[in-house]
Scaffold this active site. Structure first.
Site, PDB file in Angstrom:
ATOM      1  N   GLU A 144      37.726  35.257  49.193  1.00 10.87           N
ATOM      2  CA  GLU A 144      37.951  35.267  50.142  1.00 10.87           C
ATOM      3  C   GLU A 144      37.038  34.812  51.442  1.00 10.87           C
ATOM      4  O   GLU A 144      37.516  34.664  52.457  1.00 10.87           O
ATOM      5  CB  GLU A 144      38.067  36.819  49.776  1.00 10.87           C
ATOM      6  CG  GLU A 144      38.911  37.484  49.744  1.00 10.87           C
ATOM      7  CD  GLU A 144      38.543  39.382  48.807  1.00 10.87           C
ATOM      8  OE1 GLU A 144      37.222  39.632  49.034  1.00 10.87           O
ATOM      9  OE2 GLU A 144      39.625  39.589  49.610  1.00 10.87           O
TER      10      GLU A 144
ATOM     11  N   GLU B 275      40.126  39.762  41.170  1.00  8.96           N
ATOM     12  CA  GLU B 275      39.574  41.317  40.230  1.00  8.96           C
ATOM     13  C   GLU B 275      40.195  42.162  40.723  1.00  8.96           C
ATOM     14  O   GLU B 275      39.717  42.923  39.805  1.00  8.96           O
ATOM     15  CB  GLU B 275      39.625  41.706  42.395  1.00  8.96           C
ATOM     16  CG  GLU B 275      38.385  41.130  42.892  1.00  8.96           C
ATOM     17  CD  GLU B 275      39.108  39.227  44.250  1.00  8.96           C
ATOM     18  OE1 GLU B 275      39.455  39.326  43.481  1.00  8.96           O
ATOM     19  OE2 GLU B 275      38.053  39.267  45.092  1.00  8.96           O
TER      20      GLU B 275
HETATM   21  C1  3H9 Z   1      34.937  40.894  44.487  1.00 16.71           C
HETATM   22  O1  3H9 Z   1      34.922  39.717  44.752  1.00 16.71           O
HETATM   23  C2  3H9 Z   1      35.628  41.724  45.345  1.00 16.71           C
HETATM   24  C3  3H9 Z   1      36.110  41.521  46.769  1.00 16.71           C
HETATM   25  O2  3H9 Z   1      37.534  40.938  46.969  1.00 16.71           O
HETATM   26  C4  3H9 Z   1      36.268  42.763  47.725  1.00 16.71           C
HETATM   27  C5  3H9 Z   1      34.903  43.055  48.342  1.00 16.71           C
HETATM   28  C6  3H9 Z   1      35.550  43.986  49.078  1.00 16.71           C
HETATM   29  N1  3H9 Z   1      28.459  39.748  40.399  1.00 16.71           N
HETATM   30  O3  3H9 Z   1      30.173  34.673  33.574  1.00 16.71           O
HETATM   31  P1  3H9 Z   1      28.657  34.255  33.428  1.00 16.71           P
HETATM   32  C7  3H9 Z   1      26.442  37.270  36.432  1.00 16.71           C
HETATM   33  S1  3H9 Z   1      34.478  41.274  42.967  1.00 16.71           S
HETATM   34  C8  3H9 Z   1      27.724  40.048  39.731  1.00 16.71           C
HETATM   35  O4  3H9 Z   1      28.123  34.058  31.965  1.00 16.71           O
HETATM   36  P2  3H9 Z   1      30.203  31.977  33.355  1.00 16.71           P
HETATM   37  C9  3H9 Z   1      26.773  37.630  34.804  1.00 16.71           C
HETATM   38  O5  3H9 Z   1      27.501  38.505  34.317  1.00 16.71           O
HETATM   39  C10 3H9 Z   1      34.538  39.575  41.949  1.00 16.71           C
HETATM   40  N2  3H9 Z   1      27.128  38.823  37.817  1.00 16.71           N
HETATM   41  O6  3H9 Z   1      28.850  32.385  33.323  1.00 16.71           O
HETATM   42  C11 3H9 Z   1      25.786  36.820  34.233  1.00 16.71           C
HETATM   43  O7  3H9 Z   1      24.579  37.352  34.068  1.00 16.71           O
HETATM   44  P3  3H9 Z   1      23.793  37.746  33.025  1.00 16.71           P
HETATM   45  C12 3H9 Z   1      35.318  38.458  41.602  1.00 16.71           C
HETATM   46  C13 3H9 Z   1      27.979  38.034  37.949  1.00 16.71           C
HETATM   47  O8  3H9 Z   1      29.574  30.212  34.236  1.00 16.71           O
HETATM   48  C14 3H9 Z   1      25.518  35.455  35.229  1.00 16.71           C
HETATM   49  O9  3H9 Z   1      26.094  36.330  36.009  1.00 16.71           O
HETATM   50  N3  3H9 Z   1      34.442  38.341  40.955  1.00 16.71           N
HETATM   51  C15 3H9 Z   1      29.571  37.922  38.764  1.00 16.71           C
HETATM   52  O10 3H9 Z   1      30.414  31.291  31.970  1.00 16.71           O
HETATM   53  C16 3H9 Z   1      26.465  34.301  34.603  1.00 16.71           C
HETATM   54  O11 3H9 Z   1      27.713  35.047  34.557  1.00 16.71           O
HETATM   55  C17 3H9 Z   1      34.577  37.872  39.775  1.00 16.71           C
HETATM   56  O12 3H9 Z   1      35.623  38.463  39.080  1.00 16.71           O
HETATM   57  C18 3H9 Z   1      29.102  38.815  39.647  1.00 16.71           C
HETATM   58  N4  3H9 Z   1      30.800  38.928  40.725  1.00 16.71           N
HETATM   59  O13 3H9 Z   1      31.009  32.062  34.348  1.00 16.71           O
HETATM   60  C19 3H9 Z   1      34.245  36.370  39.192  1.00 16.71           C
HETATM   61  N5  3H9 Z   1      29.459  36.558  38.330  1.00 16.71           N
HETATM   62  O14 3H9 Z   1      23.458  36.553  32.722  1.00 16.71           O
HETATM   63  C20 3H9 Z   1      33.118  36.970  37.914  1.00 16.71           C
HETATM   64  C21 3H9 Z   1      28.967  36.583  36.868  1.00 16.71           C
HETATM   65  O15 3H9 Z   1      22.602  38.472  33.584  1.00 16.71           O
HETATM   66  N6  3H9 Z   1      32.423  36.323  37.162  1.00 16.71           N
HETATM   67  N7  3H9 Z   1      27.861  37.445  36.999  1.00 16.71           N
HETATM   68  O16 3H9 Z   1      24.701  38.264  31.577  1.00 16.71           O
HETATM   69  C22 3H9 Z   1      33.410  35.600  36.751  1.00 16.71           C
HETATM   70  O17 3H9 Z   1      34.408  34.959  36.590  1.00 16.71           O
HETATM   71  C23 3H9 Z   1      31.799  34.023  35.346  1.00 16.71           C
HETATM   72  O18 3H9 Z   1      30.415  34.895  35.492  1.00 16.71           O
HETATM   73  C24 3H9 Z   1      32.010  32.229  36.275  1.00 16.71           C
HETATM   74  C25 3H9 Z   1      30.900  31.877  35.791  1.00 16.71           C
HETATM   75  C26 3H9 Z   1      33.310  31.826  36.759  1.00 16.71           C
HETATM   76  C27 3H9 Z   1      31.880  32.720  37.971  1.00 16.71           C
END
Ligand code: 3H9
Length: 719
Positions: free
Chosen positions: A103, A123
């Site tokens: 976004e 999301e």
């Molecule tokens: C949103 O954006 C809402 C908006 O539209 C509007 C709001 C108004 N936040 O997965 P990994 C942490 S909703 C906090 O193992 P990878 C994860 O817990 C969001 N923490 O790495 C982990 O922590 P730890 C939409 C996050 O390389 C560490 O980072 N976004 C977030 O295999 C490493 O993560 C998503 O849904 C986060 N957003 O994969 C994306 N993301 O080391 C969610 C990650 O303590 N994230 N962490 O265990 C992912 O899909 C994967 O983490 C990503 C990296 C592909 C980014």
């Protein structure tokens, strides 16, 4: 949290710095607001580039912050102001641009992506929708059908696909940031009005209603009872039918409803649970981040039944050379054909070439001398498995790891027959092993930390969600399955039908009800286990099978179904009837209805009307109750592990979080009270007796699930 530099004299380079994924925490939002203000107000600055530190643009909103009150500048107005600015802003996307990250990129006037970047609006998988304008801007950029698909599924796209769809302006093999700076310099003189997505009109298809209807129906069929994808459809409808200012209001309203729903909480819990589950600790104190796994280059699979074939495919497709062993030539040849076919189909689907050269088939264990690791997948028969392990211990070099794909037998007993008990562990795959994502890594009391680290890392390499569990009959998943399925069969005795129970469980969100799942797995499997454990067999009077065995209440109905040769889908008859052996279309069978009526008549049971609430409570509270016992026994380290196992191995609906999270949402006090109620009504059913840990948690004021660990940490761990 957002670094500011001036590059090439006139380009403001803003770098998001919030490792590991540069999520949009309140501090980052604050940093963006401040640095953007600076860039827009500095006359030297003619253009802006936004990028992320460490080769990752942005993973979206900081999900951890959703649990508390909003702090810092809200995202939506911040993004709107970036788009409205009068200097060109270019997003330099490396790594990921997901959710709020995409976004943010969509309000930039141009987007440059590295060729390896991934983009998406996931999301929906967190029970939300893209509420920082994503549902309104993406349709304006790429049209309703494509936006609808991406927003309702949360699918990530490659930068090449993003370019085709029109999400990004350019894909580069070089440093995206440097390319974006050059791009920004060229964009300075160009008008920005056509680059502000919120000002564009949506290219609306003539058949909008039909399209939205079709997508809605598809969602309702696939994701029964899940709210977020349906809300996404409504938000996209708003984009198609309303001006931006109204569409954005609708987006916010829908988000507010989702945000406060139990589903969003469950899905966000599930996101973190999946990541927490990989972080194991052994009683020795060794843990995931201080133990180096061994590198596995070659492996052997013993037994080419359904499980062995799936395991061989899972290994070979990640580049591990596999020696598959069978005991007889005919079985080996048919196994070979099937493994090759599976690998070829898999490779075709993924658009890669099948790694057939990695496969070798043999009849001799002697060929396993030099492999790094063996996974035994023979019949679930302890004597047979022990023979295999004894033999392996003689044949394999002393450093070879020996793993068993047992679904519940004592891993330590197998370790005990080898010359290397520290190198033995369980690797419990789920059927079909090349499809199902769950792997239970069973830690025996003598398994070394290196052995567990290697099994866990191998699981990850094969694309599995690996969970370390302790060694007890059935481990975590199958141990919990027993009270769950026992309750279902007791309910049959009392007046329910298989289809009634399955419907309630499927409406709850399970992929399959307990009886349909048993028909798929094969009823003979459990029958064999019951016979082996002496619960049933030739001594039982078929006319009057006792309803108490080995000191506990016992329901003989599953045995009676098997005695009629009804083993489930494979025989075309089980709890249901199917068109043919191997058929999948389950229909209620009057013969089962008859069997139940005769059974109840024989034992003088007056069938009663069983409510949906009773089915849910008896099956699911009994399931969670066993989960509490497992936690207390130290067989699972934390409730998240149990929930991940149930989601990935047993079809527990992700939007309910898993049995332990579900219990926490219902309220532990309520779960305790209902278990007490049912245990009073069925005092001979021990698994309805509330577990001591559940009682303790309630006595401690029912802490949130993340705090349960503090109440169980004194107990001896098997992990
Ligand atoms: C949103 O954006 C809402 C908006 O539209 C509007 C709001 C108004 N936040 O997965 P990994 C942490 S909703 C906090 O193992 P990878 C994860 O817990 C969001 N923490 O790495 C982990 O922590 P730890 C939409 C996050 O390389 C560490 O980072 N976004 C977030 O295999 C490493 O993560 C998503 O849904 C986060 N957003 O994969 C994306 N993301 O080391 C969610 C990650 O303590 N994230 N962490 O265990 C992912 O899909 C994967 O983490 C990503 C990296 C592909 C980014």
């Amino acid at each position: 949290m957002a670094r500011y530099e001036l590059v090439k004299r006139s380009v403001a380079l803003i770098t998001l710095t919030n490792p590991p994924v540069n999520s949009l925490s309140s501090a980052v939002r604050h940093g963006i607001a401040k640095t953007m203000d600076r860039a827009l107000s500095d006359p030297k600055v003619t253009a802006v580039v936004i990028c992320g530190e460490n080769g990752r643009f942005c993973g979206g909103a900081d999900i951890r912050e959703f649990a508390g009150p909003l702090r810092g500048p809200p995202l939506l107005p911040l993004l709107d102001s970036i788009e409205a600015g009068d200097k060109p802003v270019v997003a330099a996307i490396e790594g990921v641009a997901l959710g709020g990250g995409l976004e943010l990129a969509l309000v930039c006037h141009y987007r440059i992506a590295h060729s390896k970047a991934r983009l998406g609006l996931p999301e929906v998988t967190l029970g939300l929708l893209p509420a920082a304008g994503g549902t309104q801007r993406l349709p304006r950029l790429i049209g309703i059908p494509a936006a609808l698909e991406l927003i309702t599924t949360g699918r990530h796209v490659s930068s090449q696909e993003a370019l085709k769809l029109g999400i990004v302006d350019q894909v580069t093999e070089h440093n995206a940031c440097e390319v974006a700076v050059e791009f920004a310099l060229r964009a300075v003189a160009k008008p920005l009005s056509s680059r502000r997505l919120s000002a564009l009109t949506v290219p609306c298809p003539p058949d909008l209603d039909a399209l939205l209807e079709a997508v809605t129906m598809q969602i309702q069929k696939k994701a029964r009872g899940v709210m977020a994808p349906l809300a996404c459809v409504q938000a996209v409808r708003a984009a198609a039918t309303m001006p931006y200012s109204q569409g954005i209001k609708r987006e916010s309203e829908l988000m507010a409803t989702l945000f406060n729903s139990g589903q969003a909480r469950a899905l966000q819990y599930s996101f973190f649970a999946e990541r927490t589950a990989g972080k194991w600790t052994l009683p020795s104190g060794a843990q995931w981040n201080d133990t180096k796994p061994r590198e596995i280059r070659s492996a052997a699979v013993i037994g080419l039944g359904t499980m062995g074939r799936g395991i061989a495919v899972s290994l070979a497709r990640v580049g591990i050379s596999v020696i598959a062993v069978e005991s007889d030539r005919k079985l080996m040849e048919s196994g070979r054909q099937m493994v090759i076919g599976m690998l070829e189909r898999d490779a075709k689907r993924r658009g890669v070439s099948a790694s057939l050269n990695l496969l070798k088939f043999t009849l001799s264990l002697q060929d396993l001398k030099d492999v790094d690791l063996v996974i035994e997948a023979v019949f679930e028969d302890m004597a047979l498995k022990k023979r295999v392990f004894q033999e392996l211990s003689k044949v394999c070099r002393p450093t070879t790891l020996l793993c068993s794909n047992t679904s519940g037998l004592d891993v330590d007993a197998l370790a005990g027959v080898t010359d290397r008990p520290q190198l033995v562990s369980g690797m419990h795959f789920f059927s079909p092993a090349h499809v199902m994502k769950l792997l239970e890594v069973v830690c025996g009391p003598r398994s070394s930390s290196e052995t567990i680290a290697t099994a866990m890392s191998l699981g990850k390499r094969m694309g599995k969600v690996s969970v370390a569990v302790g060694n007890c009959p059935g481990f975590v998943g199958n141990r919990m399955l027993k009270p769950y399925s026992d309750q279902a069969t007791f309910l049959l005795e009392e007046g329910a039908t298989p289809e009634q129970i399955d419907k309630v469980l499927e409406d709850f969100g399970f992929a399959m009800g307990v009886f349909r799942m048993s028909d798929l797995a094969g009823l003979d499997v459990g029958w064999r286990v019951r016979k082996e454990s002496g619960l049933t067999g030739p001594d039982v009077d078929p006319k009057n099978p006792p309803r108490r065995r080995q000191g506990r209440k016992y329901c003989p109905i599953p045995d009676m179904v098997c005695e009629q040769g009804r083993f489930g889908q494979k025989t075309g008859r089980g709890w249901y009837m199917y068109d043919k052996p191997g058929g999948t279309n389950a229909k209620p069978d009057p013969l089962i209805q008859n069997l139940l009526e005769t059974y109840r008549g024989r034992y003088g049971i007056k069938p009663r009307n069983i409510t949906e609430q009773e089915i849910i409570e008896r099956c699911l509270f009994a399931l969670a109750n066993e989960g509490f016992r497992i936690l207390k026994d130290g067989i699972a380290a934390q409730p998240e592990d149990i929930d991940v196992i149930y989601q990935f191995g047993y079809g527990f609906p992700r939007h309910r979080g898993g049995p332990m999270f579900y219990a926490s949402m219902v309220g532990l006090e309520r779960v305790l009270e209902r278990l007490e109620h049912y245990h009073q009504a069925h005092p001979d059913v021990s698994h309805l007796e509330p577990s001591p840990l559940l009682k303790k948690l309630v006595a401690c004021g029912s802490p949130p699930i993340q705090k349960w660990r503090e109440h169980i940490k004194t107990i001896h761990s098997h992990l």
